[in-house]
Design a protein around this motif. Structure first.
Motif, PDB file in Angstrom:
ATOM      1  N   ASP A  83       0.836  -1.208   0.000  1.00  0.00           N
ATOM      2  CA  ASP A  83       0.000   0.000   0.000  1.00  0.00           C
ATOM      3  C   ASP A  83       0.870   1.257   0.000  1.00  0.00           C
ATOM      4  O   ASP A  83       0.561   2.239  -0.673  1.00  0.00           O
ATOM      5  CB  ASP A  83      -0.939   0.015   1.211  1.00  0.00           C
ATOM      6  N   LEU A  84       1.957   1.232   0.759  1.00  0.00           N
ATOM      7  CA  LEU A  84       2.878   2.367   0.812  1.00  0.00           C
ATOM      8  C   LEU A  84       3.491   2.623  -0.563  1.00  0.00           C
ATOM      9  O   LEU A  84       3.613   3.774  -0.989  1.00  0.00           O
ATOM     10  CB  LEU A  84       3.969   2.124   1.852  1.00  0.00           C
ATOM     11  N   SER A  85       3.846   1.568  -1.276  1.00  0.00           N
ATOM     12  CA  SER A  85       4.411   1.761  -2.623  1.00  0.00           C
ATOM     13  C   SER A  85       3.387   2.418  -3.546  1.00  0.00           C
ATOM     14  O   SER A  85       3.746   3.242  -4.383  1.00  0.00           O
ATOM     15  CB  SER A  85       4.908   0.436  -3.201  1.00  0.00           C
ATOM     16  N   GLU A  90       1.555   7.409  -6.385  1.00  0.00           N
ATOM     17  CA  GLU A  90       0.573   8.477  -6.588  1.00  0.00           C
ATOM     18  C   GLU A  90       1.205   9.850  -6.350  1.00  0.00           C
ATOM     19  O   GLU A  90       1.017  10.781  -7.140  1.00  0.00           O
ATOM     20  CB  GLU A  90      -0.597   8.263  -5.623  1.00  0.00           C
ATOM     21  N   LYS A  91       1.999   9.979  -5.278  1.00  0.00           N
ATOM     22  CA  LYS A  91       2.650  11.261  -4.960  1.00  0.00           C
ATOM     23  C   LYS A  91       3.689  11.622  -6.024  1.00  0.00           C
ATOM     24  O   LYS A  91       3.791  12.781  -6.429  1.00  0.00           O
ATOM     25  CB  LYS A  91       3.311  11.203  -3.581  1.00  0.00           C
ATOM     26  N   ALA A  92       4.469  10.641  -6.445  1.00  0.00           N
ATOM     27  CA  ALA A  92       5.493  10.902  -7.465  1.00  0.00           C
ATOM     28  C   ALA A  92       4.841  11.311  -8.781  1.00  0.00           C
ATOM     29  O   ALA A  92       5.315  12.223  -9.462  1.00  0.00           O
ATOM     30  CB  ALA A  92       6.359   9.661  -7.668  1.00  0.00           C
ATOM     31  N   HIS A  93       3.772  10.636  -9.133  1.00  0.00           N
ATOM     32  CA  HIS A  93       3.067  10.928 -10.382  1.00  0.00           C
ATOM     33  C   HIS A  93       2.499  12.351 -10.384  1.00  0.00           C
ATOM     34  O   HIS A  93       2.440  13.001 -11.424  1.00  0.00           O
ATOM     35  CB  HIS A  93       1.954   9.900 -10.600  1.00  0.00           C
ATOM     36  N   ARG A 113      11.007  -2.508  -2.551  1.00  0.00           N
ATOM     37  CA  ARG A 113      11.781  -2.572  -3.802  1.00  0.00           C
ATOM     38  C   ARG A 113      11.032  -3.385  -4.859  1.00  0.00           C
ATOM     39  O   ARG A 113      11.011  -3.021  -6.030  1.00  0.00           O
ATOM     40  CB  ARG A 113      13.142  -3.226  -3.550  1.00  0.00           C
ATOM     41  N   ALA A 114      10.446  -4.482  -4.424  1.00  0.00           N
ATOM     42  CA  ALA A 114       9.736  -5.353  -5.356  1.00  0.00           C
ATOM     43  C   ALA A 114       8.446  -4.715  -5.880  1.00  0.00           C
ATOM     44  O   ALA A 114       8.026  -4.997  -6.994  1.00  0.00           O
ATOM     45  CB  ALA A 114       9.420  -6.691  -4.685  1.00  0.00           C
ATOM     46  N   GLU A 119       8.734   5.059 -11.692  1.00  0.00           N
ATOM     47  CA  GLU A 119       8.620   6.506 -11.482  1.00  0.00           C
ATOM     48  C   GLU A 119       9.071   6.895 -10.074  1.00  0.00           C
ATOM     49  O   GLU A 119       9.590   7.984  -9.858  1.00  0.00           O
ATOM     50  CB  GLU A 119       7.178   6.956 -11.717  1.00  0.00           C
ATOM     51  N   VAL A 120       8.894   5.994  -9.106  1.00  0.00           N
ATOM     52  CA  VAL A 120       9.348   6.246  -7.729  1.00  0.00           C
ATOM     53  C   VAL A 120      10.823   5.897  -7.597  1.00  0.00           C
ATOM     54  O   VAL A 120      11.610   6.686  -7.067  1.00  0.00           O
ATOM     55  CB  VAL A 120       8.512   5.443  -6.710  1.00  0.00           C
ATOM     56  N   THR A 121      11.223   4.732  -8.082  1.00  0.00           N
ATOM     57  CA  THR A 121      12.619   4.301  -7.906  1.00  0.00           C
ATOM     58  C   THR A 121      13.604   5.257  -8.581  1.00  0.00           C
ATOM     59  O   THR A 121      14.729   5.413  -8.114  1.00  0.00           O
ATOM     60  CB  THR A 121      12.843   2.863  -8.421  1.00  0.00           C
ATOM     61  N   ASP A 122      13.177   5.904  -9.649  1.00  0.00           N
ATOM     62  CA  ASP A 122      14.054   6.868 -10.320  1.00  0.00           C
ATOM     63  C   ASP A 122      14.341   8.094  -9.441  1.00  0.00           C
ATOM     64  O   ASP A 122      15.313   8.809  -9.683  1.00  0.00           O
ATOM     65  CB  ASP A 122      13.432   7.342 -11.634  1.00  0.00           C
TER      66      ASP A 122
END
Length: 151
Positions: A83-85, A90-93, A113-114, A119-122
């Motif tokens: 859920d956190l991912s 959503e926030k990154a987008h 990580r999985a 868009e977040v990992t970048d």
């Protein structure tokens, strides 16, 4: 070497609570502001289990073995990280952050990580494998700053 800049987001999480923090200053003298918090109530597995573990017949006459019951507590921990991912995506987008530091227990980091979208990992500049959710904010600032210097 990763460094905190003004506006860098820091997510401090364990398997039941996440703090969303923004750095208001620079790396030399970080000043964190809590933007929000997500929490999940996750009672112990014994409180969530409905029945005693099942039994099955083994090969011989009168032989029976216990079967493992589902560990609801562990499943809830994994679901919280998933859920956190989704929240971070959503926030990154929406462009809420350009730089992200994640401080979490190694197990939660593994699930994140999985599950995290590219868009977040970048935007991740550092991952810190430590549980800091119960530390005071001044201590979190100090630990994050020290960890980034070591990376």
């Amino acid at each position: 070497m990763a460094r905190l800049k003004e506006g860098t987001w820091v997510v401090v999480t364990d398997s039941e609570k996440a703090l969303f923090i923004r750095n208001l200053t620079d790396h030399q003298d970080p000043n964190f502001e809590v933007l929000g918090e997500e929490a999940q109530e996750n009672p112990s597995d014994i409180e969530q289990s409905a029945n005693r573990p099942g039994r099955m017949h083994d090969g011989g006459p009168g032989h029976r073995s216990a079967m493992d019951d589902t560990d609801w507590h562990e499943l809830a921990k994994e679901r919280f990280a998933k859920d956190l991912s989704d929240i971070l995506y959503e926030k990154a987008h929406k462009g809420a952050f350009d730089r992200l530091v994640i401080a979490a227990s190694p197990q939660v980091l593994g699930v994140l990580r999985a599950e995290m979208h590219k868009e977040v990992t970048d935007k991740i500049i550092a991952e810190i494998p430590k549980t800091l959710t119960n530390h005071p904010m001044e201590k979190i600032e100090e630990i994050i700053k020290a960890e980034l210097v070591d990376q």
